[in-house]
Design a protein around this motif. Sequence first.
Motif, PDB file in Angstrom:
ATOM      1  N   GLU A 106      -7.929  -2.663  -4.915  1.00 33.82           N
ATOM      2  CA  GLU A 106      -7.570  -1.932  -3.695  1.00 33.82           C
ATOM      3  C   GLU A 106      -6.681  -2.763  -2.779  1.00 33.82           C
ATOM      4  O   GLU A 106      -6.235  -2.279  -1.732  1.00 33.82           O
ATOM      5  N   GLN A 111      -1.932  -2.483  -5.917  1.00 36.40           N
ATOM      6  CA  GLN A 111      -1.825  -1.035  -5.757  1.00 36.40           C
ATOM      7  C   GLN A 111      -1.198  -0.370  -6.985  1.00 36.40           C
ATOM      8  O   GLN A 111      -1.623   0.703  -7.415  1.00 36.40           O
ATOM      9  N   HIS A 112      -0.170  -1.020  -7.567  1.00 30.74           N
ATOM     10  CA  HIS A 112       0.507  -0.417  -8.720  1.00 30.74           C
ATOM     11  C   HIS A 112      -0.426  -0.315  -9.925  1.00 30.74           C
ATOM     12  O   HIS A 112      -0.343   0.639 -10.709  1.00 30.74           O
ATOM     13  N   SER A 114      -3.763  -0.017  -9.648  1.00 30.28           N
ATOM     14  CA  SER A 114      -4.709   1.028  -9.278  1.00 30.28           C
ATOM     15  C   SER A 114      -4.129   2.411  -9.561  1.00 30.28           C
ATOM     16  O   SER A 114      -4.834   3.315 -10.027  1.00 30.28           O
ATOM     17  N   GLU A 115      -2.846   2.573  -9.306  1.00 25.74           N
ATOM     18  CA  GLU A 115      -2.181   3.853  -9.602  1.00 25.74           C
ATOM     19  C   GLU A 115      -2.135   4.113 -11.104  1.00 25.74           C
ATOM     20  O   GLU A 115      -2.236   5.265 -11.552  1.00 25.74           O
ATOM     21  N   ASP A 118      -5.414   5.529 -12.021  1.00 21.82           N
ATOM     22  CA  ASP A 118      -5.512   6.932 -11.606  1.00 21.82           C
ATOM     23  C   ASP A 118      -4.808   7.850 -12.616  1.00 21.82           C
ATOM     24  O   ASP A 118      -5.329   8.913 -12.962  1.00 21.82           O
ATOM     25  N   ARG A 119      -3.632   7.441 -13.084  1.00 18.05           N
ATOM     26  CA  ARG A 119      -2.919   8.252 -14.080  1.00 18.05           C
ATOM     27  C   ARG A 119      -3.687   8.341 -15.389  1.00 18.05           C
ATOM     28  O   ARG A 119      -3.599   9.330 -16.117  1.00 18.05           O
ATOM     29  N   SER A 160       1.737  -1.024 -15.932  1.00 13.86           N
ATOM     30  CA  SER A 160       1.889  -0.271 -14.681  1.00 13.86           C
ATOM     31  C   SER A 160       3.357  -0.130 -14.285  1.00 13.86           C
ATOM     32  O   SER A 160       3.725   0.830 -13.600  1.00 13.86           O
TER      33      SER A 160
END
Length: 292
Positions: A106, A111-112, A114-115, A118-119, A160
């Motif tokens: 987090e 962040q990249h 974490s994204e 999510d994908r 990522s």
Amino acid sequence: MKLHLIDRSTPSDTSFTAKVHEGSNFLKLWHYHPELELVVILKSDGNCFVGDGIEKFEVGDVFLIGKNTPHMWLNHEAYFDEASELIAKSVAIHFKKEFLGDKFFETPEMQHVSELFDRARFGIKFLNLKEELLITVQNMLSLDGFHKTITFLNILNTLSAHKDFKLLASSGYMKSFKVKTNKTLDKVYAYIFKNFNKNLSLEEVAKIANMNATAFSRLFKRVNGKPFSRYVAEIRIGYACKLLLEQKVNISQVCYEVGFNNISNFNRQFKMIMGCNPSEYIKQHVNSYQGR
């Protein structure tokens, strides 16, 4: 075919697991687990089922499957022949998003990644990865804990940033899928994925859900936002697109292989879903596909 929860928990002395899986075929089981799963195919081929998506896999392919996303690795029939000498082999890394702590991914610097996680709930197939990354994944297995972790972070960082990928499950399916509350439709989806290229009827599938056809039809349309017949047609046409781009069989053969009984209905359904007929689809996409 029932949806199974599989225990992929890590031992107490490590935060994630990285193992080679090798045998006559991969685990033929429709399943999910709370860990994300990064898979590199080293030997064998077949079809990967992720949510309501179907994707071929072969040597060198890399997939990332998200937390609690239903999936199954199904080798071609030859791998299940008792006399076969074929081998299925992969590297599989299982990990939770919090494997380095609740807040690690987090942070702004992560962040990249974490994204990427999510994908992954849709299932990701990475395309055109450099061979160095595949080698790095295999070499990681022999490293000690600290260097294995650093190497894995570098792998996640590379993935990522990689822009050439495809998502496998539809957003409609993932919105409707609930691990604890959707057991009836879990059985239905599993049955459809296993038999999508056969003559599926609404009445037949309704029996899998222990419902009458009318009630099942209403439930299915409410959950998926489309009628049962359209849902099955989209799965068939999606798989047909993959076969057409491979150009190993002609359009008529693709028609029957994906479950349509006649070429005119196949062409009509294909144009309705894809906006063009199969021949036009090949012309539009084959050059870019072969260039990969």
